[in-house]
Write an enzyme that holds these catalytic residues in place. Structure first.
Site, PDB file in Angstrom:
ATOM      1  N   LEU A   1       0.853  -1.184   0.000  1.00 55.13           N
ATOM      2  CA  LEU A   1       0.000   0.000   0.000  1.00 55.13           C
ATOM      3  C   LEU A   1       0.894   1.241   0.000  1.00 55.13           C
ATOM      4  CD1 LEU A   1      -2.839  -1.007   2.500  1.00 55.13           C
ATOM      5  CD2 LEU A   1      -2.550  -1.593   0.096  1.00 55.13           C
ATOM      6  N   ASP A   2       1.103   1.787  -1.188  1.00 52.51           N
ATOM      7  CA  ASP A   2       2.045   2.885  -1.373  1.00 52.51           C
ATOM      8  C   ASP A   2       1.518   4.177  -0.739  1.00 52.51           C
ATOM      9  OD1 ASP A   2       4.393   4.173  -2.773  1.00 52.51           O
ATOM     10  OD2 ASP A   2       2.749   5.273  -3.719  1.00 52.51           O
TER      11      ASP A   2
END
Length: 584
Positions: free
Chosen positions: A239-240
């Site tokens: 999850l950037d």
């Protein structure tokens, strides 16, 4: 678990996320939850996930690579990447993190045009699925923002769906003084829409417009994307920049409770769809805030150990491990079902925010100055008082470790291997950047071509040239790869190197960094000791309490360390993995 109880769980998540949000009727949370169940294909009863199970062991290590880090004529880059993995690292790694492989406009993939497509210049979904068939595949879910030239944003400008209300907006008159920024450009960007002028939120760059998760339609889109990725073989979701997800004027807009709840909701959906899937939160923030993303074993399965790169590099260039040791003693053991994701080099650089509160400002200044003297560049951010502060060091790790604060020396290779020996032995799952795997140097031409500092560690190898260098026993690439791959092969045979095995810090002075690992079944112990200086250091074996009635051996050199030996002379940057049980 039956669909009704899953629906109830999602309703609780959604109530926390959308409570008080204009335009989202609390009476519709159950209906929205059922829609998410439908989008994930979970209409049928599913098995209740077991929260405290480790879906990983000592054999796990990931290579981190762009889809086009290795190139070969007449072949898609993703096919060449798989060819490289199959030939060189199949027997020492378990998975691969392919950095964003979607069509994009900037930031080497992190400004996404279309989440549902593979960039044609890299290959197609069949290439992704071929890699996923043989390796645990980590994929980026670039969840905070997308490209200002994406179809979604075009629709936002023209008041069409999907995209009409997909992007975060604010007024220049809003109180945004506390907003935490990783960049120095203006937070808001004025754009002209068919509804008039609006100011969109851009945490990173003006080509990366932040998504509006206050709109449940955005959440629905990402749940659909996750389903597609699962169907294509993705098993690890990165999850950037997720820490910046929720916007609330008057706050820091980082790590807000709604952000944590979105992570919990996504985990609930993902683990019901694929029980062995893993969520990794990419939160390049101070250490304590980063650890919060473990939640109560109900958020991230893995969190990046962001403080490790700056602290380890600092230790190796100063010859003093005290800061590293203090941090390590403060790190809580990851409970079962969670693990640290360890790395010491990345496509971005060495982040400095995770060193805040761990290194003194004078130490950070020395680190920055030393890295600049080794050819590194610095990316900046705006501090709380509007001052410019170093955000990250952009440099290849091989060049970063070419010397000490005194300057370059002859110990660069040994220092580099020492860094990886420490990382591979630590509690957690190791990830190794492809350019560390082969000891790639700073790429100044790429910086010039790309126009940004991060390109310095994003070299593209021609596969034929890389093969030639790996085959040349005199090349640094051959020596680096040989040393690292051998360490990995040893590591994956030792039960005491399970990511959740016990770890205790040893106190051996400032020049020797050491810790003890014990397997979960308590059968194997490994004393991991590294000389982090350029001078010979004497290790007194009495300091590590080797049990007399057991046979002890160094796994790396295969030399015995028995009770008759009072001390060992450790060469500069030498590492010992002293164990009572030799496996493999």
């Amino acid at each position: 678990m039956n669909p009704n109880s899953l629906s109830d769980a999602l309703t609780r998540h959604l109530t926390t996320i959308y409570q008080g949000v204009d335009g989202v009727d609390s009476d519709n949370h159950g209906q929205l939850g059922n829609k998410l169940i439908e989008l994930m294909g979970l209409q049928q009863a599913t098995t209740e996930p077991t929260r405290y199970v480790n879906h990983w062991d000592e054999k796990d290590c990931l290579v981190i690579s762009y889809g086009d880090s290795v190139l070969q004529p007449e072949e898609t880059p993703l096919q060449t990447l798989k060819r490289f993995l199959d030939r060189y690292v199949e027997d020492c790694i378990s998975g691969v993190h392919i950095l964003p492989f979607y069509p994009y406009t900037s930031d080497d993939g992190f400004s996404v045009l279309d989440y549902s497509s593979v960039n044609e210049s890299l290959g197609d979904w069949s290439d992704i699925e071929a890699i996923a068939a043989d390796y645990s595949l980590m994929s980026d879910l670039v969840i905070n923002h997308c490209s200002a030239r994406s179809p979604w944003f075009e629709n936002f400008l023209n008041d069409r769906e999907p995209g009409h209300n997909f992007f975060a907006t604010a007024s220049p008159d809003d109180d945004l003084s506390a907003v935490v920024r990783p960049r120095t450009n203006a937070l808001l960007k004025e754009v002209e829409t068919v509804r008039g002028s609006q100011f969109v939120w851009c945490t990173f760059s003006h080509d990366q417009v932040d998504l509006n998760f206050r709109n449940p339609e955005v959440l629905k889109q990402f749940v659909s994307i996750i389903r597609q990725y699962l169907d294509s073989g993705v098993r690890i979701f990165r999850l950037d920049a997720v820490a910046f997800l929720w916007k609330e004027p008057g706050t820091s807009c980082i790590n807000l409770e709604q952000t944590h709840e979105v992570v919990r909701l996504l985990r609930t959906l993902i683990e019901h769809a694929q029980p062995d899937a893993i969520i990794v939160t990419e939160t390049n923030i101070p250490n304590r805030e980063n650890l919060a993303y473990f939640g109560n074993a109900n958020e991230a399965h893995w969190v990046y150990n962001f403080s490790l790169p700056p602290l380890l590099v600092n230790s190796l260039i100063t010859g003093d491990c005290n800061y590293l040791k203090q941090w390590m003693m403060s790190m809580p053991p990851a409970r079962n079902g969670t693990a640290y994701f360890n790395f010491i080099a990345s496509h971005d650089g060495i982040g400095l925010r995770p060193a805040e509160g761990l290194l003194k400002e004078t130490e950070i200044d020395i680190l920055v100055d030393t890295m600049q003297s080794f050819g590194g560049r610095i990316s900046w951010r705006t501090g709380d008082q509007g001052q410019r502060k170093p955000y990250e060091i952009n440099i290849s790790l091989f060049d970063a470790l070419q010397g000490t604060t005194e300057g370059p020396d002859q110990w660069g290779l040994q220092r580099f291997l020492c860094a990886h020996a420490i990382m591979f032995a630590l509690e957690g799952v190791p990830g190794i950047y492809i350019h560390s795997l082969v000891g790639t140097h700073n790429d100044y031409q790429r910086v010039e071509n790309a126009g940004h500092n991060r390109a310095i560690n994003r070299h593209q190898w021609q596969y034929s040239e890389l093969q030639a260098r790996l085959a040349n026993a005199n090349s640094s690439e051959h020596q680096v790869f040989g040393g690292i791959s051998e360490l990995l092969k040893i590591r994956r045979q030792q039960s005491a190197f399970h990511p959740n095995a016990t770890q205790f810090t040893l106190h051996l002075g400032s020049g020797l960094f050491g810790f003890w690992r014990q397997s979960i079944d308590r059968q194997q112990s490994i004393f991991c000791i590294s000389n982090i200086t350029s001078e010979v250091q004497m290790l007194n074996l009495s300091d590590i309490n080797l049990i007399d009635n057991e046979n002890w051996v160094d796994l790396i050199s295969q030399l015995p360390c028995d009770g008759l030996m009072q001390s060992v002379a450790m060469e500069p940057y030498q590492t010992l993995w002293i164990t009572n049980q030799v496996n493999g």
